[in-house]
Design an enzyme around this catalytic site. Structure first.
Site, PDB file in Angstrom:
ATOM      1  N   PHE A  14       0.514  48.147   1.949  1.00 57.91           N
ATOM      2  CA  PHE A  14       0.254  46.990   1.084  1.00 57.91           C
ATOM      3  C   PHE A  14       1.471  45.891   1.579  1.00 57.91           C
ATOM      4  O   PHE A  14       0.912  44.780   1.981  1.00 57.91           O
ATOM      5  CB  PHE A  14       0.301  47.457  -0.500  1.00 57.91           C
ATOM      6  CG  PHE A  14       0.838  46.126  -1.152  1.00 57.91           C
ATOM      7  CD1 PHE A  14       0.328  44.933  -1.350  1.00 57.91           C
ATOM      8  CD2 PHE A  14       2.049  46.488  -2.144  1.00 57.91           C
ATOM      9  CE1 PHE A  14       0.753  43.881  -2.204  1.00 57.91           C
ATOM     10  CE2 PHE A  14       2.396  45.535  -3.169  1.00 57.91           C
ATOM     11  CZ  PHE A  14       1.926  44.253  -3.216  1.00 57.91           C
ATOM     12  N   ASN A 100      15.164  59.120  12.227  1.00 60.92           N
ATOM     13  CA  ASN A 100      14.556  58.890  13.385  1.00 60.92           C
ATOM     14  C   ASN A 100      14.501  57.413  13.599  1.00 60.92           C
ATOM     15  O   ASN A 100      15.034  56.727  14.751  1.00 60.92           O
ATOM     16  CB  ASN A 100      12.942  59.338  13.326  1.00 60.92           C
ATOM     17  CG  ASN A 100      12.844  60.779  13.250  1.00 60.92           C
ATOM     18  OD1 ASN A 100      13.582  61.532  13.973  1.00 60.92           O
ATOM     19  ND2 ASN A 100      11.843  61.287  12.668  1.00 60.92           N
ATOM     20  N   TYR A 146      10.958  60.916  -4.694  1.00 64.25           N
ATOM     21  CA  TYR A 146      10.941  59.635  -4.167  1.00 64.25           C
ATOM     22  C   TYR A 146      12.308  59.023  -4.304  1.00 64.25           C
ATOM     23  O   TYR A 146      12.983  58.295  -3.434  1.00 64.25           O
ATOM     24  CB  TYR A 146      10.098  58.705  -4.880  1.00 64.25           C
ATOM     25  CG  TYR A 146       9.924  57.389  -4.803  1.00 64.25           C
ATOM     26  CD1 TYR A 146       9.062  57.003  -3.449  1.00 64.25           C
ATOM     27  CD2 TYR A 146      10.248  56.453  -5.345  1.00 64.25           C
ATOM     28  CE1 TYR A 146       9.287  55.699  -3.042  1.00 64.25           C
ATOM     29  CE2 TYR A 146      10.007  55.009  -5.163  1.00 64.25           C
ATOM     30  CZ  TYR A 146       9.774  54.629  -4.111  1.00 64.25           C
ATOM     31  OH  TYR A 146       9.112  53.262  -3.498  1.00 64.25           O
TER      32      TYR A 146
END
Ligand code: NAD
Ligand code: UDP
Length: 312
Positions: A14, A100, A146
């Site tokens: 989104f 990463n 989260y």
């Protein structure tokens, strides 16, 4: 203007898709990386003919190499339903994705921005939330995959900056809505609008007195661009959100008014650890970025309702 090469992880989601639009509009070259967990090709299909846009299917938990000037790290499911679906994968995405991308930024000397979240404040006991507040997070609750993943990512960003001089930027995003939210994404604005447009019951979790402060996606994208372009010494974290605070009942009433629906409100159980209040203090963003949201709830909801009318 200097044409920059910019990597957007989570670029078909989104927020990411709106950011890709804006970067291309500003004349930059965009590499969009996504594993399509919650993102959709539909969000960026209109960009596929653009010679300056490149789409790569990749999972940020795996190393990735490219040459870019800037990285916006957005890859991570954002809706509670989706981030709780595979909690271990969510925390891996935040932590391994940050490692990463920071490793890449270090190697190619790119500037990197982290899409952190107001969830780092948990169920806040300081109101409105200022960046200096450490938060009130349950480390073993439903939201922790989260919240703690995003908190650990902030720690990684700050330490790559201190130890390796990586140029970092951290923004804490507050609830954002707008076109291209997934209709089944489960977040409150998309849920209420889709329910209203289909004349189904509008689902209020708990008593509906919990509050959120809703920001329209264009305001967020402007804040992201300004943060990336800010002086190197300003690394954040900085809150990016709209301070206008509403209860979920008030939001439902607005959606009912603007859609003219026949839907009725129905009460459902409140999910565990659901924060009771949330409102950003945006003094820092105003001072450092000369940024403040421009689009208020009624205008933003109208645009979002028009979008959902066209897709459902
Ligand atoms: P979204 O779910 O629409 O977008 C996330 C994107 O990341 C999706 O395209 C998804 O497929 C991709 N993704 C997920 N895991 C991945 C992985 N392992 N590898 C590669 N790609 C992966 O959500 P959004 O609302 O656009 O959120 C974007 C970012 O902003 C997220 O990091 C989110 O935590 C943050 N944020 C959003 C909000 C909000 O209200 N929208 C609030 C706070 C923070
Ligand atoms: N919520 C609701 N009905 C819904 C979806 C969400 O009342 O159909 C509530 C939810 O309990 C929370 C608020 O709306 O208090 C915002 O939820 P969302 O999932 O959008 O974001 P977050 O809780 O992560 O801020």
């Amino acid at each position: 203007m200097i044409r920059k090469k910019v990597l957007v992880t989570g670029g078909s989601g989104f927020v990411g898709s709106h950011l890709c639009d804006r970067l291309l509009k500003d004349g930059h070259e965009v590499v969009c990386l996504d594993n399509y967990f919650t993102g959709q090709k539909q969000n960026i299909v209109h960009l596929l003919d653009n010679k300056y846009f490149e789409l790569i299917r990749h999972d940020v938990t795996m190393p990735f190499f490219t040459e870019v000037d800037e990285i916006y790290n957005l890859a991570c499911p954002a809706s509670p339903i989706h981030y709780q679906y595979n909690a271990i994968k969510t925390i891996k995405t935040s932590v391994m994705g940050a490692i990463n991308m920071l490793g890449l930024a270090k190697r190619i000397r790119a500037k990197i921005l982290q899409a952190s979240t107001s969830e780092v404040y948990g169920d806040p006991q300081v109101h409105p939330q200022v960046e200096s507040y450490w938060g009130h997070v349950n480390p073993i609750g439903e939201r922790s995959c989260y919240d703690e993943g995003k908190r650990a990512a902030e720690t990684l960003f700050v330490n790559y900056h201190k130890q390796n001089n990586v140029r970092i930027k951290i923004i804490r995003i507050f609830n954002t809505y707008g076109p291209r939210m997934h209709p089944n994404d489960g977040r409150v604005v998309s849920n209420f609008i889709v329910q209203a447009l289909q004349n189904r019951d509008i689902t209020i979790y708990g008593d509906g007195q919990q509050t959120r402060s809703f920001q329209y996606v264009d305001d967020l994208v402007e804040g992201m661009i300004r943060m990336m372009g800010s002086r190197d010494e300003f690394i954040g974290p900085v809150n990016i959100g709209n301070p206008n605070e509403f209860t979920m009942l008030e939001l439902a009433e607005q959606v009912i008014k603007l859609t003219g629906t026949k839907s009725k409100l129905v009460k459902m159980p409140l999910p565990p650890d659901d924060p009771s209040q949330r409102q950003p203090d945006i003094s820092l963003a105003k001072k450092e970025l000369d940024w403040a949201p421009k689009i208020q709830l009624e205008e933003g909801l109208k645009k979002t309702i028009d979008y959902f009318r066209s897709v459902i």
